[in-house]
Each structure stands twice: as structure tokens, then as C-alpha cells.
Design a protein around this motif. Structure first.
Motif, PDB file in Angstrom:
ATOM      1  N   ALA A  75       0.758  -1.132  -0.124  1.00 42.33           N
ATOM      2  CA  ALA A  75       0.048  -0.072  -0.060  1.00 42.33           C
ATOM      3  C   ALA A  75       0.622   1.269   0.048  1.00 42.33           C
ATOM      4  N   GLY A  76       2.079   1.252   0.416  1.00 42.28           N
ATOM      5  CA  GLY A  76       2.805   2.365   0.347  1.00 42.28           C
ATOM      6  C   GLY A  76       3.120   2.858   1.975  1.00 42.28           C
ATOM      7  N   CYS A  77       2.721   2.067   2.861  1.00 37.51           N
ATOM      8  CA  CYS A  77       2.838   2.482   4.475  1.00 37.51           C
ATOM      9  C   CYS A  77       4.269   2.102   4.970  1.00 37.51           C
ATOM     10  N   THR A  78       4.791   2.904   5.832  1.00 36.18           N
ATOM     11  CA  THR A  78       5.872   2.334   6.771  1.00 36.18           C
ATOM     12  C   THR A  78       5.572   1.767   7.684  1.00 36.18           C
ATOM     13  N   VAL A  79       6.182   1.126   8.417  1.00 31.92           N
ATOM     14  CA  VAL A  79       5.581   0.284   9.737  1.00 31.92           C
ATOM     15  C   VAL A  79       6.585   0.203  10.936  1.00 31.92           C
ATOM     16  N   VAL A  80       6.031  -0.154  12.074  1.00 25.73           N
ATOM     17  CA  VAL A  80       6.689  -0.294  13.467  1.00 25.73           C
ATOM     18  C   VAL A  80       6.025  -1.474  13.732  1.00 25.73           C
ATOM     19  N   ILE A  81       7.033  -2.490  13.863  1.00 27.98           N
ATOM     20  CA  ILE A  81       6.199  -4.063  14.452  1.00 27.98           C
ATOM     21  C   ILE A  81       6.729  -4.024  15.803  1.00 27.98           C
ATOM     22  N   LYS A  82       5.748  -4.354  16.698  1.00 33.70           N
ATOM     23  CA  LYS A  82       5.953  -4.780  18.110  1.00 33.70           C
ATOM     24  C   LYS A  82       5.314  -6.261  18.399  1.00 33.70           C
ATOM     25  N   PRO A  83       6.446  -7.114  18.362  1.00 35.91           N
ATOM     26  CA  PRO A  83       5.753  -8.621  18.466  1.00 35.91           C
ATOM     27  C   PRO A  83       5.600  -8.840  19.690  1.00 35.91           C
ATOM     28  N   ALA A  84       4.925  -9.921  20.242  1.00 37.42           N
ATOM     29  CA  ALA A  84       4.838 -10.397  21.498  1.00 37.42           C
ATOM     30  C   ALA A  84       6.144 -10.730  22.418  1.00 37.42           C
ATOM     31  N   PRO A  85       5.835 -10.398  23.767  1.00 39.96           N
ATOM     32  CA  PRO A  85       7.179 -10.532  24.207  1.00 39.96           C
ATOM     33  C   PRO A  85       7.835 -12.023  24.510  1.00 39.96           C
ATOM     34  N   GLU A  86       6.955 -12.883  24.250  1.00 43.12           N
ATOM     35  CA  GLU A  86       7.417 -14.356  24.474  1.00 43.12           C
ATOM     36  C   GLU A  86       7.883 -14.606  23.090  1.00 43.12           C
ATOM     37  N   THR A  87       7.823 -14.136  22.253  1.00 41.91           N
ATOM     38  CA  THR A  87       8.280 -14.696  20.757  1.00 41.91           C
ATOM     39  C   THR A  87       8.914 -13.640  19.799  1.00 41.91           C
ATOM     40  N   PRO A  88       9.894 -13.062  20.428  1.00 45.18           N
ATOM     41  CA  PRO A  88      10.553 -11.963  19.525  1.00 45.18           C
ATOM     42  C   PRO A  88      11.474 -12.164  18.508  1.00 45.18           C
ATOM     43  N   MET A  89      12.075 -13.586  18.470  1.00 47.20           N
ATOM     44  CA  MET A  89      13.153 -13.988  17.872  1.00 47.20           C
ATOM     45  C   MET A  89      13.056 -14.230  16.310  1.00 47.20           C
ATOM     46  N   ALA A  90      11.783 -14.796  16.037  1.00 50.09           N
ATOM     47  CA  ALA A  90      11.607 -15.166  14.760  1.00 50.09           C
ATOM     48  C   ALA A  90      11.272 -13.524  13.903  1.00 50.09           C
ATOM     49  N   THR A  91      10.838 -12.669  14.612  1.00 44.18           N
ATOM     50  CA  THR A  91      10.588 -11.232  13.920  1.00 44.18           C
ATOM     51  C   THR A  91      11.900 -10.615  13.689  1.00 44.18           C
ATOM     52  N   ARG A  92      13.062 -10.953  14.850  1.00 43.45           N
ATOM     53  CA  ARG A  92      14.374 -10.342  14.726  1.00 43.45           C
ATOM     54  C   ARG A  92      14.974 -11.254  13.213  1.00 43.45           C
ATOM     55  N   ALA A  93      14.861 -12.159  12.908  1.00 40.31           N
ATOM     56  CA  ALA A  93      15.158 -13.000  11.805  1.00 40.31           C
ATOM     57  C   ALA A  93      14.574 -12.399  10.699  1.00 40.31           C
ATOM     58  N   LEU A  94      13.424 -11.957  10.807  1.00 36.98           N
ATOM     59  CA  LEU A  94      12.603 -11.542   9.799  1.00 36.98           C
ATOM     60  C   LEU A  94      13.233 -10.187   9.170  1.00 36.98           C
ATOM     61  N   MET A  95      13.861  -9.498  10.059  1.00 38.59           N
ATOM     62  CA  MET A  95      14.613  -8.059   9.817  1.00 38.59           C
ATOM     63  C   MET A  95      15.689  -8.460   9.071  1.00 38.59           C
TER      64      MET A  95
END
Length: 477
Positions: A168-188
Motif C-alpha cells: 500500500a505504501g505504508c511504513t511500519v513499526v512492528i511490536k511482536p509478543a514478548p514471548e516470541t521476538p526472535m522470529a521477527t528479529r530474523a525477519l528483519m
């Protein structure tokens, strides 16, 4: 032990302002294996500022170029599939039979989303039916989007928000659940490798403090949240006060209606995915099995046999279907519901307790309760664990009434040998999604809940529109 002290802001890892850390625990071993920043208001400020700075350039990028970057992003996820699978299982206990499919499904979702680019490139020119002239209607990105995701599907539930937001053209800030941050770090790492411009995607790990700061930030234009109904209500109130668009994908207590002409083989083959996927930690799991009263014992026994036969144990074993729950707190919550079910007269045909056969790990026994009445707590509240309640009904009208007598309306399933008959029942259900004889969903079709199950939709063109707003340019001739 992995000690991380950084957040992903402006296209790079920078030291977090917050001195606090959140521990990541392996649910199968109870070992702490990582720690990440428990982000604060200044961390959110930095991430939102980076997203705001990147927004004009990203919004002005040709949508076809954004679609191309989504394809590259998907390729980078595919390259990291084994690592991401391992991380998901280590941080939330999802068996690899489930987590192993997550990277591929996420990459496919990005590619499907990229295929919607025509929605943004086609000229929408509308004649004025009441006067001379015409109008060109443009779809423009809503702005900076805050994406808040839960722990049960720590990759997929990020991607289904991130893909359409980026297209769509949005920029984002992601806040994952505190129990599971590591998959999102890998996604970065995949974000950076794909060449997505700096500041377009930002990540702050943390708990309630970071989430509240993101929701209440004056420079955030849109919130998309998946999680509990209670938290969703709070976020909805905050966004309402700020006149800020919000998508809320919340809880469920979904029914599976078994009609009297059902095929036992079809039911047996699909019951686990319909009712207990991801060890029951699935928002749209159909945990109320509604059955004809005169066949209650037969169907309850079938269900108990299917559940009892499904392997439980080490989530790294590809043969295992049931792993541990995500945390000790979640195990205690589910165990409490097991106690309540027994105290109210439900009969456990299989399971009914914590997984005492395991020396370590947050296990509970997959449970099938028979002789459950619709007013019992286990038939009304979302348990979020491997607990199935078998509820008898008199006739189809009674089944529909029981199914609809719920605060939730996220999903449902209807089992019948007659697809037309099952479809007629599906039309009567007050829910956003219904599967016929299987666990149904479709990345090209809208997914959203009715009643307390949420606001708005994800998936398909409707999910893309959640990150767009409209501008009409009027011409006199």
C-alpha cells in the motif's frame, strides 16, 4: 544464550534506550535461551520517527517497484526457512510439522499480496452522474502503521499485516509478543537483504509498555492488532479517541457442527486441524464440537480416539502433533479450565490433566470433554489450549442456535456428506469464516471476525484496503 541489546530502526540495529530485557524461554525445555530489549517510550519514538522520515519516499515509489521488493522479500524468507523454523519451535513450542510450513506460507502470502498491485495502478475515473465533469479516485497509503502481533504464529501473523502495508505504501513499526521476538528479529535480516529502503520496516521488542506507547503515539496513523479481546477493546478505545483507523483480529470460541449425515472418515481426518492446530493455540480453532444428541456417544468416542492417537512430545520431532504450550502461565490457565470443566460435570474421555509424563516443559494433556452443556465455562470461554468440548443438539435449528449463542464470531466448520446442506447451515452462522468439511481459510479471501472477534479484515484485496485511504480529484469537464 543469545543476548541482544538492540532494536531495528532506520535499516540497522541500534542500541535500545531501555535497560530492561525480556527473556525468551524454550517451552519444551524451560531453558532461557535468549534475551531482547523490553522497549520503552523512547525506543518507540525512535522507530516511529524513522518510519515517518521514510514514509514520503516509500509512498511515492511506483507500486510495481514495491511489489517487486515483496517478491525479493519472499525469496529471502525462503533462504532462511530452516533457521526460522528452528526459532519458531524454540520460542513458542510449535511442533516442526507446523512451524516448518510457516516460512513457505509466509513467502507465498507476500507473493500473493504483490499480485494485488493492479488495485493500485489502475486509473479509477468516474463520470459525474449529476453534473458535467468527472472524478479520478486515488488510493493512497494511510501513513505510518503500528503492527502488534501475538505469540502463537510469530511469523505468519506478522507477514499478513506487513505484506499489504508495504504494498500500500505504508511504513511500519512492528511490536511482536514478548514471548516470541526472535522470529521477527530474523525477519528483519530478510527485510535488509531484500533491499527494502531504510526506515520502511522497524522493530521494537517488548511488552505492554512498548505496545501502549505505539498505540498512543501521535505520529502513528494506523494500528493493526492481533490478540485477546480484552486488549483489543483497550486498543480500540485508544484509537477511537484519536480517530485513528484500527484493525482488530481477536479471540474466538468457534463451533464445528456435525450434521447427522457426516462421513466419519472425513471427520476423523480433519478434526485435529479443525479443533487443535498448534496445540490448540489458534484463534479460529473450532473447540465446540456440536453433535446430534442421539449420536453423542459415538462421535465423542471417535473424537477421543483421534486426539488420543495424535503424538505428543518433543516439538522438534517431525512426527509430533502436540507440543508444549507457550509458557508456564498458559499451562496454568489451561489447567484451570480443565478443573472447571470437571467441576461442572463434563467428562474427560481422554486427557484431562497436565502432561505429568514429561519431566520438563509446559505440557498439558490433549483433552476431549463429553456431555458438555452450552452454559458451561469450557463451552463459552476461549481456552487457547488442546481442549475440545462435545455438545449435543436436538436438531439443526438447535445446533445453529447453540453455535450463535456466543460472544465470539470468528470461525466455524460444518461437517456433512451433502455440501449443499452444509452450505445452507453455514449461511445461518454468525461468524466471519466457515469451512465445509475441513479447516478452511484462503489467503485471497477476507478473514475477519464478527461480534467480539474483532473489527476489519485481513487477507486479499480487503486486507490491502485496510492500509489505504481515498482521495477524489474532481474535474469540471
Amino acid at each position: 544464550m543469545q543476548q541482544h541489546d538492540d532494536i531495528f530502526v532506520g535499516g540497522r540495529w541500534i542500541p535500545a534506550d531501555s535497560p530492561d530485557r525480556s527473556e525468551v524461554v524454550n517451552p519444551a525445555t524451560e531453558e532461557v535461551w535468549a534475551a531482547v530489549p523490553d522497549g520503552n517510550e523512547r525506543d518507540i519514538d525512535a522507530a516511529v520517527a524513522a518510519a515517518r522520515q521514510a514514509f514520503p519516499g516509500w509512498a511515492a515509489t511506483d507500486p510495481r517497484q514495491r511489489a517487486g521488493l515483496l517478491h525479493r522479500f519472499a525469496d529471502e524468507i525462503d533462504k532462511r526457512a530452516p533457521e526460522i523454523t528452528r526459532i519458531i519451535t524454540a520460542e513458542n513450542g510449535t511442533p516442526v510439522a507446523e512451524s516448518g510450513a510457516a516460512p513457505g506460507h509466509s513467502a507465498a502470502h507476500l507473493r500473493l499480496t504483490a499480485g494485488l498491485v493492479g488495485e493500485l495502478t489502475e486509473v479509477d475515473d468516474r463520470p459525474n452522474p449529476m453534473a458535467p465533469g468527472h472524478s479520478v479516485v486515488r488510493r493512497v497509503p494511510v501513513g505510518v502503521a503500528g503492527l502488534i502481533t501475538p505469540w502463537n504464529f510469530p511469523l505468519g501473523l506478522v507477514i499478513i499485516k506487513l505484506g499489504p502495508a508495504l504494498l500500500a505504501g505504508c511504513t511500519v513499526v512492528i511490536k511482536p509478543a514478548p514471548e516470541t521476538p526472535m522470529a521477527t528479529r530474523a525477519l528483519m535480516e530478510a527485510v535488509a537483504a531484500a533491499g527494502i529502503p531504510d526506515g520502511v520496516v522497524n522493530l521494537v521488542t517488548g511488552g505492554t509498555r512498548a505496545g501502549t506507547a505505539l498505540v498512543e503515539h501521535a505520529d502513528v496513523d494506523k494500528i493493526s492488532f492481533t490478540g485477546s479481546t480484552a486488549v483489543g477493546r483497550s486498543i480500540g478505545r485508544s484509537c477511537g479517541e484519536r480517530l485513528r483507523p484500527v484493525t482488530l483480529e481477536l479471540g474466538g470460541k468457534s463451533p464445528a457442527i456435525v450434521l447427522d449425515d457426516f462421513d466419519p472418515t472425513v471427520l476423523a481426518d480433519n478434526l485435529l486441524k479443525v479443533s487443535m492446530r498448534n496445540t490448540g493455540q489458534t484463534c479460529k480453532a473450532c473447540t465446540r464440537l456440536l453433535v446430534p444428541a442421539h449420536r453423542h456417544d459415538e462421535i465423542a468416542s471417535l473424537a477421543a480416539d483421534v486426539v488420543a492417537a495424535a503424538p505428543i512430545g518433543d516439538p522438534t520431532d517431525p512426527a509430533v502433533f502436540f507440543g508444549p504450550l507457550v509458557s508456564a502461565r498458559q499451562r496454568e490457565r489451561v489447567a484451570g479450565y480443565l478443573d472447571v470443566g470437571r467441576s461442572q460435570g463434563a467428562k474427560a474421555l481422554t486427557g484431562g490433566g497436565v502432561g505429568s509424563q514429561f519431566a520438563r516443559g509446559f505440557y498439558v494433556e490433549p483433552t476431549v470433554f463429553a456431555k458438555v452443556s452450552p452454559e458451561m465455562v469450557i463451552a463459552r470461554e476461549e481456552i487457547f489450549g488442546p481442549v475440545l468440548s462435545v455438545i449435543p443438539y436436538r436438531d439443526v435449528d438447535d445446533a445453529v442456535a447453540i453455535a450463535n449463542d456466543s460472544d465470539f464470531g470468528l470461525a466455524a466448520t460444518v461437517f456433512s456428506a451433502d455440501e449443499g446442506r452444509a452450505t445452507a447451515v453455514a449461511h445461518r452462522l454468525a461468524t466471519g469464516n466457515v469451512g465445509i468439511n475441513h479447516y478452511g481459510s484462503n489467503a485471497a479471501a477476507p478473514f475477519g471476525g464478527h461480534k467480539d472477534s474483532g473489527l476489519g479484515t485481513e487477507f486479499g484485496v480487503e486486507g490491502l484496503e485496510a492500509y489505504l485511504q481515498y482521495k477524489s480529484i474532481h474535474y469540471p469537464s
